[in-house]
Design a protein around this motif. Structure first.
Motif, PDB file in Angstrom:
ATOM      1  N   VAL A  55       0.783  -1.105   0.033  1.00  0.00           N
ATOM      2  CA  VAL A  55      -0.042  -0.013   0.043  1.00  0.00           C
ATOM      3  C   VAL A  55       0.798   1.264  -0.058  1.00  0.00           C
ATOM      4  N   LEU A  56       1.922   1.340   0.870  1.00  0.00           N
ATOM      5  CA  LEU A  56       2.888   2.445   0.781  1.00  0.00           C
ATOM      6  C   LEU A  56       3.541   2.652  -0.539  1.00  0.00           C
ATOM      7  N   GLN A  57       4.101   1.524  -1.253  1.00  0.00           N
ATOM      8  CA  GLN A  57       4.815   1.390  -2.270  1.00  0.00           C
ATOM      9  C   GLN A  57       3.750   2.119  -3.274  1.00  0.00           C
ATOM     10  N   ALA A  58       2.336   1.794  -3.371  1.00  0.00           N
ATOM     11  CA  ALA A  58       1.399   2.120  -4.331  1.00  0.00           C
ATOM     12  C   ALA A  58       1.066   3.774  -4.109  1.00  0.00           C
ATOM     13  N   GLU A  59       1.296   4.090  -2.952  1.00  0.00           N
ATOM     14  CA  GLU A  59       0.833   5.567  -2.512  1.00  0.00           C
ATOM     15  C   GLU A  59       2.092   6.478  -3.064  1.00  0.00           C
ATOM     16  N   ARG A  60       3.461   5.848  -2.973  1.00  0.00           N
ATOM     17  CA  ARG A  60       4.535   6.498  -3.550  1.00  0.00           C
ATOM     18  C   ARG A  60       4.360   6.714  -4.823  1.00  0.00           C
ATOM     19  N   ARG A  61       4.175   5.699  -5.522  1.00  0.00           N
ATOM     20  CA  ARG A  61       4.257   5.741  -7.028  1.00  0.00           C
ATOM     21  C   ARG A  61       3.154   6.499  -7.580  1.00  0.00           C
ATOM     22  N   GLY A  62       1.847   6.517  -7.144  1.00  0.00           N
ATOM     23  CA  GLY A  62       0.588   7.219  -7.581  1.00  0.00           C
ATOM     24  C   GLY A  62      -0.223   7.797  -6.342  1.00  0.00           C
ATOM     25  N   GLY A  63       0.540   8.516  -5.558  1.00  0.00           N
ATOM     26  CA  GLY A  63      -0.174   8.814  -4.376  1.00  0.00           C
ATOM     27  C   GLY A  63      -1.599   9.768  -4.582  1.00  0.00           C
ATOM     28  N   ALA A  64      -1.258  10.848  -5.782  1.00  0.00           N
ATOM     29  CA  ALA A  64      -2.391  11.598  -5.842  1.00  0.00           C
ATOM     30  C   ALA A  64      -3.432  10.717  -6.477  1.00  0.00           C
ATOM     31  N   ALA A  65      -3.229   9.954  -7.595  1.00  0.00           N
ATOM     32  CA  ALA A  65      -4.179   9.084  -7.814  1.00  0.00           C
ATOM     33  C   ALA A  65      -5.199   8.247  -7.164  1.00  0.00           C
ATOM     34  N   LEU A  66      -4.161   7.625  -6.306  1.00  0.00           N
ATOM     35  CA  LEU A  66      -5.016   6.909  -5.181  1.00  0.00           C
ATOM     36  C   LEU A  66      -5.544   7.512  -4.430  1.00  0.00           C
ATOM     37  N   ALA A  67      -5.240   8.689  -3.855  1.00  0.00           N
ATOM     38  CA  ALA A  67      -5.960   9.603  -2.962  1.00  0.00           C
ATOM     39  C   ALA A  67      -7.246  10.148  -3.523  1.00  0.00           C
ATOM     40  N   ARG A  68      -7.246  10.403  -4.696  1.00  0.00           N
ATOM     41  CA  ARG A  68      -8.339  10.705  -5.618  1.00  0.00           C
ATOM     42  C   ARG A  68      -9.418   9.492  -5.597  1.00  0.00           C
TER      43      ARG A  68
END
Length: 129
Positions: A55-68
């Motif tokens: 999850v942390l790696q995915a947030e780092r890669r596409g944090g903005a997209a994941l947050a949206r």
């Protein structure tokens, strides 16, 4: 002849490798609102620490997209409700204590302001004596 290092490595299994699709599936399940990472990881048969790392790696890669995506999922869960507009009364009456007394065919209604409730109680005690 056996050595200790050979015995230790012989009993251990190899590390499992997970596909990118599997990791994405676990991360997507973890990003749902109200879901715990531990529950998702148990359901998928992986360690919670490993799922948290993904999850942390995915947030780092596409944090903005994941947050949206997470915000849109939360916003989709809420339904707007229109509340009726309540206008204040033109002349608001102060709260009052209302007492109705009946004796035979005679009826008396007394209205006493709530601000003077202790005086009303004293009057009632005198009346009921």
């Amino acid at each position: 002849m056996h050595t200790i290092s050979n015995e230790a490595s012989a009993g251990r299994g190899r590390r499992r490798t997970h596909s990118a699709e599997f990791k994405a599936q676990v991360v997507a399940a973890c990003s749902s609102p109200g879901v715990s990472i531990a529950a998702v990881s148990m359901a998928h048969g992986v360690n919670a620490n490993l799922a948290r790392r993904w999850v942390l790696q995915a947030e780092r890669r596409g944090g903005a997209a994941l947050a949206r995506a997470a915000n849109s999922a939360v916003l989709a869960a809420f339904v707007p409700v229109q509340l009726p507009v309540q206008l204040p009364p033109a002349e608001a009456e102060p709260a009052a204590i209302r007492i109705e007394l009946r004796q035979g065919t005679t009826a008396i209604t007394v209205s006493w302001p709530c601000a003077a409730a202790s005086q009303c109680a004293a009057w009632m005690r005198e009346l009921l004596r």
